[in-house]
Scaffold this motif. Structure first.
Motif, PDB file in Angstrom:
ATOM      1  N   ALA A 184       0.847  -1.210   0.000  1.00 14.29           N
ATOM      2  CA  ALA A 184       0.000   0.000   0.000  1.00 14.29           C
ATOM      3  C   ALA A 184       0.876   1.251   0.000  1.00 14.29           C
ATOM      4  O   ALA A 184       0.589   2.227  -0.708  1.00 14.29           O
ATOM      5  N   GLU A 185       1.962   1.203   0.790  1.00 14.05           N
ATOM      6  CA  GLU A 185       2.852   2.377   0.838  1.00 14.05           C
ATOM      7  C   GLU A 185       3.524   2.610  -0.515  1.00 14.05           C
ATOM      8  O   GLU A 185       3.667   3.748  -0.967  1.00 14.05           O
ATOM      9  N   LEU A 186       3.928   1.523  -1.163  1.00 18.78           N
ATOM     10  CA  LEU A 186       4.590   1.668  -2.467  1.00 18.78           C
ATOM     11  C   LEU A 186       3.609   2.169  -3.524  1.00 18.78           C
ATOM     12  O   LEU A 186       3.974   2.987  -4.380  1.00 18.78           O
ATOM     13  N   LEU A 187       2.372   1.730  -3.464  1.00 14.98           N
ATOM     14  CA  LEU A 187       1.368   2.231  -4.410  1.00 14.98           C
ATOM     15  C   LEU A 187       1.132   3.724  -4.204  1.00 14.98           C
ATOM     16  O   LEU A 187       0.952   4.486  -5.149  1.00 14.98           O
ATOM     17  N   ARG A 188       1.143   4.134  -2.950  1.00 10.99           N
ATOM     18  CA  ARG A 188       0.952   5.561  -2.655  1.00 10.99           C
ATOM     19  C   ARG A 188       2.124   6.364  -3.211  1.00 10.99           C
ATOM     20  O   ARG A 188       1.948   7.400  -3.852  1.00 10.99           O
ATOM     21  N   LEU A 189       3.339   5.820  -2.975  1.00 12.42           N
ATOM     22  CA  LEU A 189       4.541   6.487  -3.518  1.00 12.42           C
ATOM     23  C   LEU A 189       4.493   6.560  -5.039  1.00 12.42           C
ATOM     24  O   LEU A 189       4.989   7.508  -5.643  1.00 12.42           O
ATOM     25  N   ALA A 190       3.889   5.568  -5.647  1.00 11.37           N
ATOM     26  CA  ALA A 190       3.789   5.543  -7.115  1.00 11.37           C
ATOM     27  C   ALA A 190       2.777   6.548  -7.632  1.00 11.37           C
ATOM     28  O   ALA A 190       2.679   6.761  -8.837  1.00 11.37           O
ATOM     29  N   GLY A 191       1.995   7.114  -6.719  1.00  8.79           N
ATOM     30  CA  GLY A 191       1.043   8.152  -7.143  1.00  8.79           C
ATOM     31  C   GLY A 191      -0.406   7.724  -7.135  1.00  8.79           C
ATOM     32  O   GLY A 191      -1.279   8.473  -7.590  1.00  8.79           O
ATOM     33  N   LEU A 192      -0.695   6.528  -6.608  1.00 12.98           N
ATOM     34  CA  LEU A 192      -2.095   6.095  -6.571  1.00 12.98           C
ATOM     35  C   LEU A 192      -2.875   6.980  -5.591  1.00 12.98           C
ATOM     36  O   LEU A 192      -2.432   7.185  -4.454  1.00 12.98           O
ATOM     37  N   PRO A 193      -4.022   7.500  -6.018  1.00  9.28           N
ATOM     38  CA  PRO A 193      -4.797   8.347  -5.102  1.00  9.28           C
ATOM     39  C   PRO A 193      -5.222   7.571  -3.847  1.00  9.28           C
ATOM     40  O   PRO A 193      -5.496   6.365  -3.899  1.00  9.28           O
ATOM     41  N   ASP A 194      -5.287   8.286  -2.737  1.00  6.00           N
ATOM     42  CA  ASP A 194      -5.688   7.661  -1.471  1.00  6.00           C
ATOM     43  C   ASP A 194      -7.066   7.025  -1.603  1.00  6.00           C
ATOM     44  O   ASP A 194      -7.967   7.577  -2.245  1.00  6.00           O
ATOM     45  N   GLY A 195      -7.207   5.875  -0.970  1.00  9.46           N
ATOM     46  CA  GLY A 195      -8.509   5.210  -0.942  1.00  9.46           C
ATOM     47  C   GLY A 195      -8.741   4.229  -2.075  1.00  9.46           C
ATOM     48  O   GLY A 195      -9.670   3.421  -2.022  1.00  9.46           O
ATOM     49  N   VAL A 196      -7.870   4.281  -3.108  1.00  7.96           N
ATOM     50  CA  VAL A 196      -8.065   3.345  -4.232  1.00  7.96           C
ATOM     51  C   VAL A 196      -7.554   1.946  -3.856  1.00  7.96           C
ATOM     52  O   VAL A 196      -8.081   0.936  -4.314  1.00  7.96           O
ATOM     53  N   PHE A 197      -6.546   1.907  -3.005  1.00  5.46           N
ATOM     54  CA  PHE A 197      -6.030   0.613  -2.532  1.00  5.46           C
ATOM     55  C   PHE A 197      -5.970   0.663  -1.010  1.00  5.46           C
ATOM     56  O   PHE A 197      -5.262   1.500  -0.441  1.00  5.46           O
ATOM     57  N   ASN A 198      -6.718  -0.187  -0.363  1.00  2.00           N
ATOM     58  CA  ASN A 198      -6.783  -0.184   1.106  1.00  2.00           C
ATOM     59  C   ASN A 198      -6.419  -1.569   1.621  1.00  2.00           C
ATOM     60  O   ASN A 198      -6.624  -2.569   0.925  1.00  2.00           O
ATOM     61  N   VAL A 199      -5.904  -1.603   2.827  1.00  2.00           N
ATOM     62  CA  VAL A 199      -5.606  -2.890   3.457  1.00  2.00           C
ATOM     63  C   VAL A 199      -6.419  -2.981   4.742  1.00  2.00           C
ATOM     64  O   VAL A 199      -6.310  -2.113   5.617  1.00  2.00           O
ATOM     65  N   LEU A 200      -7.237  -4.000   4.799  1.00  5.27           N
ATOM     66  CA  LEU A 200      -8.029  -4.234   6.006  1.00  5.27           C
ATOM     67  C   LEU A 200      -7.530  -5.522   6.630  1.00  5.27           C
ATOM     68  O   LEU A 200      -7.672  -6.604   6.039  1.00  5.27           O
ATOM     69  N   GLN A 201      -6.909  -5.402   7.785  1.00  6.95           N
ATOM     70  CA  GLN A 201      -6.441  -6.603   8.480  1.00  6.95           C
ATOM     71  C   GLN A 201      -7.649  -7.336   9.061  1.00  6.95           C
ATOM     72  O   GLN A 201      -8.741  -6.772   9.142  1.00  6.95           O
ATOM     73  N   GLY A 202      -7.434  -8.561   9.502  1.00 10.03           N
ATOM     74  CA  GLY A 202      -8.548  -9.259  10.145  1.00 10.03           C
ATOM     75  C   GLY A 202      -8.507 -10.748   9.914  1.00 10.03           C
ATOM     76  O   GLY A 202      -7.501 -11.301   9.474  1.00 10.03           O
ATOM     77  N   ASN A 203      -9.632 -11.388  10.232  1.00 15.57           N
ATOM     78  CA  ASN A 203      -9.706 -12.843  10.173  1.00 15.57           C
ATOM     79  C   ASN A 203     -10.974 -13.281   9.438  1.00 15.57           C
ATOM     80  O   ASN A 203     -11.536 -12.514   8.642  1.00 15.57           O
ATOM     81  N   ALA A 204     -11.457 -14.486   9.743  1.00 14.13           N
ATOM     82  CA  ALA A 204     -12.637 -15.017   9.046  1.00 14.13           C
ATOM     83  C   ALA A 204     -13.853 -14.111   9.243  1.00 14.13           C
ATOM     84  O   ALA A 204     -14.654 -13.920   8.310  1.00 14.13           O
ATOM     85  N   THR A 205     -13.985 -13.540  10.423  1.00 12.48           N
ATOM     86  CA  THR A 205     -15.126 -12.650  10.679  1.00 12.48           C
ATOM     87  C   THR A 205     -15.082 -11.459   9.732  1.00 12.48           C
ATOM     88  O   THR A 205     -16.104 -11.046   9.173  1.00 12.48           O
ATOM     89  N   THR A 206     -13.887 -10.914   9.556  1.00 10.39           N
ATOM     90  CA  THR A 206     -13.713  -9.770   8.650  1.00 10.39           C
ATOM     91  C   THR A 206     -14.091 -10.165   7.227  1.00 10.39           C
ATOM     92  O   THR A 206     -14.776  -9.409   6.518  1.00 10.39           O
ATOM     93  N   VAL A 207     -13.640 -11.351   6.813  1.00 13.90           N
ATOM     94  CA  VAL A 207     -13.964 -11.827   5.462  1.00 13.90           C
ATOM     95  C   VAL A 207     -15.478 -11.903   5.300  1.00 13.90           C
ATOM     96  O   VAL A 207     -16.050 -11.426   4.319  1.00 13.90           O
ATOM     97  N   ASN A 208     -16.141 -12.466   6.305  1.00 22.00           N
ATOM     98  CA  ASN A 208     -17.598 -12.625   6.187  1.00 22.00           C
ATOM     99  C   ASN A 208     -18.300 -11.273   6.118  1.00 22.00           C
ATOM    100  O   ASN A 208     -19.296 -11.127   5.404  1.00 22.00           O
ATOM    101  N   GLN A 209     -17.780 -10.285   6.833  1.00 22.24           N
ATOM    102  CA  GLN A 209     -18.392  -8.948   6.761  1.00 22.24           C
ATOM    103  C   GLN A 209     -18.246  -8.373   5.342  1.00 22.24           C
ATOM    104  O   GLN A 209     -19.174  -7.776   4.816  1.00 22.24           O
ATOM    105  N   LEU A 210     -17.081  -8.599   4.750  1.00 22.81           N
ATOM    106  CA  LEU A 210     -16.886  -8.108   3.374  1.00 22.81           C
ATOM    107  C   LEU A 210     -17.803  -8.840   2.391  1.00 22.81           C
ATOM    108  O   LEU A 210     -18.371  -8.235   1.476  1.00 22.81           O
ATOM    109  N   LEU A 211     -17.945 -10.153   2.614  1.00 20.51           N
ATOM    110  CA  LEU A 211     -18.770 -10.945   1.687  1.00 20.51           C
ATOM    111  C   LEU A 211     -20.231 -10.516   1.723  1.00 20.51           C
ATOM    112  O   LEU A 211     -20.959 -10.661   0.739  1.00 20.51           O
ATOM    113  N   GLU A 212     -20.655 -10.024   2.883  1.00 28.85           N
ATOM    114  CA  GLU A 212     -22.070  -9.652   3.026  1.00 28.85           C
ATOM    115  C   GLU A 212     -22.300  -8.161   2.838  1.00 28.85           C
ATOM    116  O   GLU A 212     -23.442  -7.704   2.847  1.00 28.85           O
ATOM    117  N   HIS A 213     -21.226  -7.403   2.660  1.00 33.79           N
ATOM    118  CA  HIS A 213     -21.380  -5.948   2.612  1.00 33.79           C
ATOM    119  C   HIS A 213     -21.965  -5.499   1.274  1.00 33.79           C
ATOM    120  O   HIS A 213     -21.407  -5.837   0.211  1.00 33.79           O
TER     121      HIS A 213
END
Ligand code: NAD
Length: 492
Positions: A184-213
């Motif tokens: 993510a830091e390297l993409l930002r350095l490359a000029g990618l606008p903020d918010g286009v690439f995000n990293v969300l840490q987490g586990n299976a619960t996090t995955v399930n929240q994304l799947l249902e979002h």
């Protein structure tokens, strides 16, 4: 204790550390990974949705320039990224550099987006009527990745998803989460606008929240088969497009005419590289007819020359496995093989190096369906040898296996090789190539329980997966051409 941050909208965000990250070579806990509250999942999806709405209208040349710069930064920071991978995954530095190089290939492919996103145009399909097509981004992509390639698999997904104008939320494995933050830091350095690439840490619960979002439009997943099946079903039920790549049990057939030294070298490289923790690792050598005895002897003799040790020592051929639990699980397969009457030619399960999660090379002769050592994906430095009488028996064994990721054939007979590529129900085939991971301009995907959903990953199928097609039919009629006609329009 250090906590690994999320990266949301270009900002590092701390959270309460929950699950441990180990250095598998020492057994020490080196950091903790946070599991986000549901409100943070909502926030990252909102940030990505907002960023996607402008990124999708960015020019092709702007996107290409960022990807070029990113590619340059990945090359420049390869050693630093490799050190991060080795510290949390355990693979050797050389192997980590290899996965980064294969990931960079995907960025290079995505740099060709001007060619990849060209639409079609059909002139005069009816009188005064033209048709053209274009592809638009799907929106917000959730990229959910496994522990075994913490740089390459995120790049399989992100390079093409970003090139085609999507925003990405990467949910890396909680076992080795640091490389994702650096990407993510390297993409930002490359000029990618903020918010286009995000990293969300987490586990299976996090995955399930994304799947249902409701704000997530597409899901790219790579991991084990039970989770891939769940991800495919859940994302589909939530009306998202989804590709979910699962586990594997890759066979390597050795025919009577093969060069057995070449085959034995290949079996060692593909079976034990990265401690067998590759989805394209060879886990079963299928010895046809008379080759079995000499081949087992040649493999065993080579195993005795391997050095197992920490991944940051240049003398190590392979490093530890990912966790203590996984080490014990791998050892349980060797124990069960012995109980099932399979010959344990080499047993490295008692190897101990400090507090690390090491397993030495294991070789099992005579594995067959109905035994745990054959049926399950072991994902460790354990190679099985299945003995079969004929080519047809080898193909039957492969085709009856529920996995269909990779397969290899070792032979000097071109006709047998050609036939093999047609006979097997497997997605990626190597002829005298034991780890046939396609280059970035082809797509990667297995059959059967190795892939749920129809789209293979990266390459042309990746571009198609991250875009939606539009077809535009155009006519510029003169008032004199216009008339009332309620019939179905035809091109005649
Ligand atoms: P895993 O399935 O345990 O985890 C993968 C991801 O899913 C992680 O981000 C994890 O947080 C999440 N996850 C885990 N359990 C979950 C659950 N119950 N519900 C929702 N999400 C969950 O896989 P792993 O152990 O990290 O990786 C190894 C596996 O990945 C092996 O089976 C290997 O063959 C497979 N793999 C496949 C490919 C391929 O291309 N087919 C490539 C690499 C790895």
């Amino acid at each position: 204790m250090r906590t690994i941050p999320h990266v949301i909208g270009g900002q590092l965000r701390e959270g309460e550390g929950v699950s441990p990250v180990h250095n598998p070579a020492t057994g020490e806990v080196t950091a903790l990974v946070p599991v986000p509250e549901p409100t943070l999942v909502d926030e990252v999806v909102a940030v990505a949705t907002q960023a996607a709405s402008t990124w999708r209208t960015s020019t092709q040349s702007a996107r290409t320039n960022i990807l070029f710069a990113f590619r340059h930064l990945l090359v420049e920071h390869t050693d630093e990224l490799a050190a991060l991978v080795t510290a949390e995954h355990g693979k050797t530095l050389a192997d980590a550099r290899g996965e980064i190089a294969r990931g960079i290939e995907n960025v290079e492919y995505a740099c060709g987006l001007a060619e990849l996103l060209k639409g079609d145009f059909s002139n005069q399909v009816a009188d005064g009527v033209d048709v053209h097509s274009l592809r638009e981004p799907v929106g917000v992509v959730a990229a959910i990745t496994p522990f075994n390639f913490p740089v390459m698999v995120p790049l399989w997904m992100s390079a093409n998803a970003l090139a085609t104008g999507n925003a990405v939320i990467l949910k890396p494995s909680e076992r080795d989460p640091s490389p994702a933050v650096r990407l993510a830091e390297l993409l930002r350095l490359a000029g990618l606008p903020d918010g286009v690439f995000n990293v969300l840490q987490g586990n299976a619960t996090t995955v399930n929240q994304l799947l249902e979002h409701p704000g997530v439009d597409a899901v790219s997943f790579v991991g084990s088969t039970p989770v891939a099946r769940h991800v495919h079903a859940t994302a589909s039920a939530n009306e998202k497009r989804v590709q979910a790549l699962g586990g594997a049990k890759n066979h390597m057939v050795v025919l009577a005419d093969a060069d057995l030294d070449v085959a034995a070298d290949a079996a060692i490289n593909a079976g034990f590289g990265s401690a067998g923790e590759r989805c394209m690792a060879i886990s079963v050598v299928v010895a046809v007819g008379e080759v079995a005895d000499p081949l087992v002897a040649k493999i065993a003799e080579r195993l005795d020359r391997l050095t197992v040790g920490p991944g940051d020592l240049s003398t190590s051929d392979f490093g530890p496995v990912i966790t203590r639990e996984h080490r014990d699980r791998v050892a349980s397969y060797v124990a069960s093989a012995a109980a099932d009457g399979i010959t344990v030619v080499r047993d490295g399960t008692s190897l101990a190096i400090g507090g690390g999660f090491f397993v030495g090379p294991c070789l099992l002769d005579g594995v067959h369906p109905g035994t745990r050592a054959y049926d399950d994906e072991i994902f460790g430095p354990v190679l099985g040898v299945a003995r079969v009488a004929t080519y047809d028996d080898a193909v039957r064994l492969i085709n009856q296996n529920p996995y269909g990721n990779g397969v290899a054939l070792f032979t000097r007979d071109g006709n047998a090789a050609r036939r093999f590529t047609r006979d097997v129900t497997v997605g990626m085939i190597g002829i005298n190539v034991p780890i046939p991971v396609p280059i970035a301009s082809y797509s990667f995907g297995g059959w059967k329980n190795s892939l749920f959903g129809h789209a293979h990953m990266y390459g042309p199928e990746g571009i198609a997966f991250y875009t939606r097609a539009k077809v535009v039919t155009t006519r510029w009629p003169q008032p004199s051409d216009s008339q009332i006609d309620l019939g179905f329009p035809t091109t005649r």
